[in-house]
Every structure is written in C-alpha cells, then in structure tokens.
Design a protein around this motif. Structure first.
Motif, PDB file in Angstrom:
ATOM      1  N   GLU A  39       0.829  -1.209   0.000  1.00 57.86           N
ATOM      2  CA  GLU A  39       0.000   0.000   0.000  1.00 57.86           C
ATOM      3  C   GLU A  39       0.861   1.255   0.000  1.00 57.86           C
ATOM      4  O   GLU A  39       0.566   2.227  -0.686  1.00 57.86           O
ATOM      5  CB  GLU A  39      -0.910  -0.012   1.239  1.00 57.86           C
ATOM      6  N   ARG A  40       1.931   1.222   0.765  1.00 58.48           N
ATOM      7  CA  ARG A  40       2.846   2.369   0.808  1.00 58.48           C
ATOM      8  C   ARG A  40       3.789   2.279  -0.387  1.00 58.48           C
ATOM      9  O   ARG A  40       4.433   1.262  -0.606  1.00 58.48           O
ATOM     10  CB  ARG A  40       3.640   2.347   2.112  1.00 58.48           C
ATOM     11  N   HIS A  63       4.959   4.153  -6.916  1.00 66.35           N
ATOM     12  CA  HIS A  63       6.162   3.352  -6.718  1.00 66.35           C
ATOM     13  C   HIS A  63       7.314   3.880  -7.569  1.00 66.35           C
ATOM     14  O   HIS A  63       7.109   4.407  -8.661  1.00 66.35           O
ATOM     15  CB  HIS A  63       5.883   1.882  -7.053  1.00 66.35           C
TER      16      HIS A  63
END
Length: 194
Positions: A39-40, A63
C-alpha cells in the motif's frame, strides 16, 4: 521458444494485455497491482518489463520503478512511455538483473519465469534482491494445448515454499478484462512475502 524481442518490440503493445491501451484492460491490471503491491509506495523492480506497461501503472500508484529487459528496443519504448516519471530502465537479463547491491520492496515479474533455464535459481536470486518483508509478485501460466509451455501454479508454489513465508495464488484465467478477451489456458499470479 525463441523470440527476437527486439524485432517484436514495435508491435508488442498491440496485444491488449501488453499495451494496456483499452481502458477496461488497463483498469483491470491497475486494480490487480493495487491489490498485489504494498500500500505504501516503495522501490519496485519490474523484471522482463517489456515496453513498461506494468511499470507505468506501478509508477502511477507512486512506486519508484526500476525496469530490466534483455531487449534494448523494449527498454527504449519503456523509457519513452515513462518519460518524466520516477523510473529507471536497464538492459539486462531478468534472471540476474544488473542492479548491484540495490534492494527492493517488490519484485514484479510477468510471463518471464517459465522462459528461464533454471527457475529455482532465479527465484532464489530475486528473493535476495528484496528487503525484509518484501514481496515477489509473479504472473505466470501455461499456454497452448498441443505443445503447452509455461509453469503450472503448483510447481511455482513448490519452488517458492522454502524461500518465502507466505505465498498465495490468484487465478486470472476467468477475468477476461485482464486479457482483452476470454482465455482458456492457465493464468495466475503468486504473491509471496519474504
């Protein structure tokens, strides 16, 4: 199967699941990546990245992407596709990517593992490229009926068992949105945590 990927590069994105030009196909892959990737936002290594379609979706989700492909023509198209984004593309072998000591939060590989002479060795190397808690996201399958090629899901999970804490298989054959058409062969993703 021997393919001249440099020669194939110009027409590669014409396949619905390669170029992701159809909004439904693109949205289907973006949704899967959201579910598979952390998620991060983090550092993602896209091996056998081709023209960078999945790299682009990952970059759009925040990302930082490093893409590797053996074909200079594919890499040139990926660089153009992701111009201005936080992405680096390198010509190199997916089995032993030229990333030095760099480590990643995710290693993403689509339709590459089955082509390698020693899949187990490649998986061990890819695991070592991950930071603790990192993920391997492997999209594979078995294609063709007369002379099938590929790697069955059960074989891949057996290869991953000693390398990962947890691996789950997600069947993809029934989701025609991913492929731009209905498919009858075995297509799946394995998401494994190290």
């Amino acid at each position: 199967m021997s393919v001249d990927w440099n020669a194939a590069a110009a027409a590669f994105d014409e396949e619905p699941d390669h170029g992701l030009r159809d909004p439904q196909v693109r949205a289907a892959w973006a949704g899967r990546l959201r579910a598979w990737l952390p998620e991060r936002p983090g550092d993602l290594l896209d091996l056998g990245c081709g023209t960078g379609s999945l790299s682009l979706l990952a970059a759009e989700q925040g990302h930082r992407v490093t893409g590797v492909d053996l074909s200079p023509a594919m890499i040139a198209l990926a660089r153009a596709k992701l111009a201005g984004r936080d992405a680096v593309f390198l010509v190199g072998d997916a089995a032993t990517p030229p990333v030095g000591e760099q480590r990643f939060d995710t290693v993403l590989v689509r339709h590459v593992l089955w082509t390698l002479p020693d899949p187990g060795r490649a998986l061990r190397h890819w695991r070592d490229l991950l930071r603790p808690g990192g993920r391997l996201v492997l999209v594979e399958g078995v294609w063709g009926t007369v002379s099938p090629v590929g790697i069955p899901a059960d074989l891949l999970t057996d290869l991953l068992a000693p390398l990962t804490e947890h691996a789950r298989v997600e069947r993809l054959s029934d989701d025609a949105r991913l492929w731009g058409r209905a498919v009858e062969d075995e297509r799946y993703a394995v998401v494994a945590t190290v």
